[in-house]
Design an enzyme around this catalytic site. Structure first.
Site, PDB file in Angstrom:
ATOM      1  N   CYS A 143      36.340  -0.879  94.114  1.00  6.83           N
ATOM      2  CA  CYS A 143      36.032  -1.845  93.055  1.00  6.83           C
ATOM      3  C   CYS A 143      35.983  -1.180  91.676  1.00  6.83           C
ATOM      4  CB  CYS A 143      34.718  -2.556  93.376  1.00  6.83           C
ATOM      5  SG  CYS A 143      33.384  -1.453  93.864  1.00  6.83           S
TER       6      CYS A 143
HETATM    7  N1  LIG Z   1      31.315  -4.586  98.803  1.00  9.12           N
HETATM    8  C1  LIG Z   1      32.229  -4.269  97.877  1.00  9.12           C
HETATM    9  O1  LIG Z   1      32.082  -4.612  96.689  1.00  9.12           O
HETATM   10  C2  LIG Z   1      33.458  -3.528  98.261  1.00  9.12           C
HETATM   11  C3  LIG Z   1      33.623  -3.018  99.527  1.00  9.12           C
HETATM   12  N2  LIG Z   1      34.745  -2.288  99.823  1.00  9.12           N
HETATM   13  C4  LIG Z   1      34.929  -1.706 101.136  1.00  9.12           C
HETATM   14  O2  LIG Z   1      35.196  -2.744 102.074  1.00  9.12           O
HETATM   15  C5  LIG Z   1      34.638  -2.403 103.339  1.00  9.12           C
HETATM   16  C6  LIG Z   1      33.637  -3.500 103.727  1.00  9.12           C
HETATM   17  O3  LIG Z   1      32.632  -3.536 102.740  1.00  9.12           O
HETATM   18  P1  LIG Z   1      31.478  -4.638 102.730  1.00  9.12           P
HETATM   19  O4  LIG Z   1      32.026  -5.948 103.096  1.00  9.12           O
HETATM   20  O5  LIG Z   1      30.749  -4.458 101.476  1.00  9.12           O
HETATM   21  O6  LIG Z   1      30.570  -4.102 103.926  1.00  9.12           O
HETATM   22  P2  LIG Z   1      29.545  -4.887 104.855  1.00  9.12           P
HETATM   23  O7  LIG Z   1      28.563  -3.873 105.305  1.00  9.12           O
HETATM   24  O8  LIG Z   1      29.073  -6.102 104.166  1.00  9.12           O
HETATM   25  O9  LIG Z   1      30.445  -5.320 106.096  1.00  9.12           O
HETATM   26  C7  LIG Z   1      31.018  -4.401 106.990  1.00  9.12           C
HETATM   27  C8  LIG Z   1      31.694  -5.157 108.107  1.00  9.12           C
HETATM   28  O10 LIG Z   1      32.238  -4.242 109.051  1.00  9.12           O
HETATM   29  C9  LIG Z   1      31.603  -4.479 110.352  1.00  9.12           C
HETATM   30  N3  LIG Z   1      31.433  -3.167 110.951  1.00  9.12           N
HETATM   31  C10 LIG Z   1      30.496  -2.248 110.703  1.00  9.12           C
HETATM   32  N4  LIG Z   1      30.673  -1.135 111.433  1.00  9.12           N
HETATM   33  C11 LIG Z   1      31.760  -1.370 112.167  1.00  9.12           C
HETATM   34  C12 LIG Z   1      32.458  -0.622 113.122  1.00  9.12           C
HETATM   35  N5  LIG Z   1      32.086   0.596 113.485  1.00  9.12           N
HETATM   36  N6  LIG Z   1      33.513  -1.186 113.674  1.00  9.12           N
HETATM   37  C13 LIG Z   1      33.911  -2.434 113.333  1.00  9.12           C
HETATM   38  N7  LIG Z   1      33.305  -3.188 112.431  1.00  9.12           N
HETATM   39  C14 LIG Z   1      32.248  -2.649 111.860  1.00  9.12           C
HETATM   40  C15 LIG Z   1      30.318  -5.185 110.031  1.00  9.12           C
HETATM   41  O11 LIG Z   1      29.850  -5.994 111.079  1.00  9.12           O
HETATM   42  P3  LIG Z   1      29.032  -5.413 112.322  1.00  9.12           P
HETATM   43  O12 LIG Z   1      28.297  -4.207 111.852  1.00  9.12           O
HETATM   44  O13 LIG Z   1      28.149  -6.530 112.718  1.00  9.12           O
HETATM   45  O14 LIG Z   1      30.075  -5.101 113.319  1.00  9.12           O
HETATM   46  C16 LIG Z   1      30.776  -6.055 108.881  1.00  9.12           C
HETATM   47  O15 LIG Z   1      31.528  -7.158 109.370  1.00  9.12           O
HETATM   48  C17 LIG Z   1      33.979  -1.038 103.187  1.00  9.12           C
HETATM   49  O16 LIG Z   1      34.879  -0.025 103.539  1.00  9.12           O
HETATM   50  C18 LIG Z   1      33.709  -0.978 101.686  1.00  9.12           C
HETATM   51  O17 LIG Z   1      33.637   0.343 101.266  1.00  9.12           O
HETATM   52  C19 LIG Z   1      35.744  -2.137  98.908  1.00  9.12           C
HETATM   53  C20 LIG Z   1      35.639  -2.626  97.658  1.00  9.12           C
HETATM   54  C21 LIG Z   1      34.461  -3.349  97.226  1.00  9.12           C
HETATM   55  C1  LIG Z   2      26.895  -0.998  94.218  1.00  7.70           C
HETATM   56  C2  LIG Z   2      27.548  -0.086  95.234  1.00  7.70           C
HETATM   57  O1  LIG Z   2      26.866   0.532  96.036  1.00  7.70           O
HETATM   58  N1  LIG Z   2      28.871   0.023  95.199  1.00  7.70           N
HETATM   59  C3  LIG Z   2      29.620   0.828  96.114  1.00  7.70           C
HETATM   60  C4  LIG Z   2      31.088   0.741  95.846  1.00  7.70           C
HETATM   61  C5  LIG Z   2      31.784  -0.384  96.543  1.00  7.70           C
HETATM   62  C6  LIG Z   2      33.280  -0.122  96.727  1.00  7.70           C
HETATM   63  O2  LIG Z   2      34.199  -0.257  95.958  1.00  7.70           O
HETATM   64  O3  LIG Z   2      33.558   0.370  97.787  1.00  7.70           O
HETATM   65  P1  LIG Z   2      34.377   1.465  98.533  1.00  7.70           P
HETATM   66  O4  LIG Z   2      34.948   2.531  97.715  1.00  7.70           O
HETATM   67  O5  LIG Z   2      33.309   1.952  99.378  1.00  7.70           O
HETATM   68  O6  LIG Z   2      35.405   0.744  99.239  1.00  7.70           O
HETATM   69  C7  LIG Z   2      29.214   2.292  96.002  1.00  7.70           C
HETATM   70  O7  LIG Z   2      28.946   2.775  94.908  1.00  7.70           O
HETATM   71  O8  LIG Z   2      29.311   2.985  97.010  1.00  7.70           O
END
Ligand SMILES: NC(=O)C1=CN([C@@H]2O[C@H](COP(=O)(O)OP(=O)(O)OC[C@H]3O[C@@H](n4cnc5c(N)ncnc54)[C@H](OP(=O)(O)O)[C@@H]3O)[C@@H](O)[C@H]2O)C=CC1
Ligand SMILES: CC(=O)N[C@@H](CCC(=O)OP(=O)(O)O)C(=O)O
Length: 338
Positions: free
Chosen positions: A156
């Site tokens: 992000c």
């Molecule tokens: N939040 C953000 O703003 C951003 C996030 N990302 C990336 O996107 C990905 C998801 O982030 P986010 O939605 O915030 O995370 P969450 O923690 O909200 O969701 C993670 C998801 O993955 C599942 N999960 C966790 N562990 C496992 C595993 N071992 N195997 C399969 N599924 C699993 C969880 O469900 P359950 O544990 O119940 O299986 C849940 O559905 C991460 O890699 C994050 O770094 C990227 C950009 C921005």
């Molecule tokens: C507020 C906050 O905790 N933000 C996350 C970044 C989310 C993101 O972009 O995620 P990935 O690079 O993990 O996909 C962090 O700093 O780790």
């Protein structure tokens, strides 16, 4: 229709993706997965995220880690919205089959495998896939994305930062002796859905974190082509990122050259909006846009650019849809803006 599944669908990014795929005219939302032992396995998405109650009521299926190859043969498109470690562990099984993979984690973004231990806390063991993965900065890497079978969707903060800085860097407008300085504030959803003390309601108060060591620093530097000083902050709001970026411009750079660089990069692009006022988080929260505005101080040559995105959309799910659109030959913004 392009048969699509989402792994990690119960998380914040996965739920946003589910909604975007659900309403996309060319992608069929065929299945949603969570981890094998997930407490949410068997529940419907609409139960976990009631904004989808009675609209997306697909069940969250526990993934069968022993049958990932078969899973990948049975879909055209797989989104991984899973932790970095899970994406890294599974990618060998998932890749090279029928499905195109869009990985929202950071497991395949940076190319130097030695940096993973330092920045991600695990050793990277998938050299070939790391080399083959295409960085999904959708407004810049269209051609590579359209040919990729594994896309590493950017983080992000890197999305907000690179969208602001790349037009300047490409046009040699940045003074190479001064690193750009990025101060960015993210809403708490950036940390994911799992409970933790740091992101609990009563604990969150605007604060810098990951100072001079956040994993997005090497990601931004790699795809910008110059080092940056990156300082993320956690803010007490749910979603959105506001990045305020200070750049020392090269000698004699004019306001017009800066405007030209941004217009050349983004004119006609419905996702990146070149604004006429300073963007706010509320202008972009819940949208796929990246909003930019800037001002040059001609006396000192310092330029301030502000970039605003929704971390869960442009910073994750909607950018992943842009990548999938490009990969399957559609317009990048299909299903995102009219
Ligand atoms: N939040 C953000 O703003 C951003 C996030 N990302 C990336 O996107 C990905 C998801 O982030 P986010 O939605 O915030 O995370 P969450 O923690 O909200 O969701 C993670 C998801 O993955 C599942 N999960 C966790 N562990 C496992 C595993 N071992 N195997 C399969 N599924 C699993 C969880 O469900 P359950 O544990 O119940 O299986 C849940 O559905 C991460 O890699 C994050 O770094 C990227 C950009 C921005
Ligand atoms: C507020 C906050 O905790 N933000 C996350 C970044 C989310 C993101 O972009 O995620 P990935 O690079 O993990 O996909 C962090 O700093 O780790």
């Amino acid at each position: 229709m392009i048969k699509t599944c989402i792994i990690g669908a119960s998380g914040y990014a996965g739920a946003e993706l589910s909604a975007l795929v659900h309403r996309h005219s060319q992608f069929e939302l065929a299945a949603l997965y969570v981890s094998t032992n997930s407490a949410d396995a068997g529940k419907s998405l609409g139960t976990i995220h009631p904004q989808f109650f009675n609209t997306i009521d697909l069940p969250l299926l526990p993934i069968d880690e022993d049958n990932l190859s078969a899973l990948s043969e049975s879909f055209d498109l797989i989104f991984l919205a899973t932790p970095h470690e899970a994406s890294h562990k599974w990618m060998n099984e998932l890749c090279g089959k029928k499905a195109v993979i869009m990985d929202l984690s950071g497991a395949f973004r940076i190319k130097d495998k030695h940096k993973f231990a330092e920045y991600y806390g695990f050793e990277h063991h998938a050299d070939k896939l790391l080399a083959d993965a295409v960085y999904g900065l959708a407004d810049w890497h269209q051609e590579q994305i359209s040919n990729a079978n594994l896309v590493a969707v950017p983080g992000c903060y890197p999305t907000a930062s690179l969208t602001a800085l790349k037009p300047l860097q490409q046009n040699a407008l940045i003074d190479s002796t001064h690193f750009p300085i990025i101060n960015a504030v993210s809403g708490v959803s950036g940390a994911g859905r799992k409970a933790s003390l740091n992101s609990s309601f009563t604990e969150v108060s605007l604060q810098a974190y990951g100072v001079l060591g956040h994993r997005h620093q090497p990601e931004i530097a790699d795809y910008l082509g110059t080092d940056v000083i990156f300082t993320p902050h956690l803010g007490n709001f749910k979603r959105g990122i506001l990045a305020t970026i200070t750049v020392k411009t090269a000698a004699n750079v004019s306001e017009q050259q800066i405007t030209d660089a941004f217009q050349q990069a983004y004119q006609g692009n419905p996702i990146v909006r070149l604004r006429n006022s300073w963007p706010k988080i509320d202008d972009v929260a819940g949208t796929p846009y990246c909003d930019l505005f800037w001002k040059l101080d001609p006396k000192t040559g310092y330029l301030v650019v502000v970039s605003a995105i929704d971390n869960l959309l442009k910073g994750a799910a909607s950018q992943a849809i842009q990548c999938a659109n490009l990969r399957f030959g559609f317009e990048s913004h299909m299903g995102l803006v009219n």
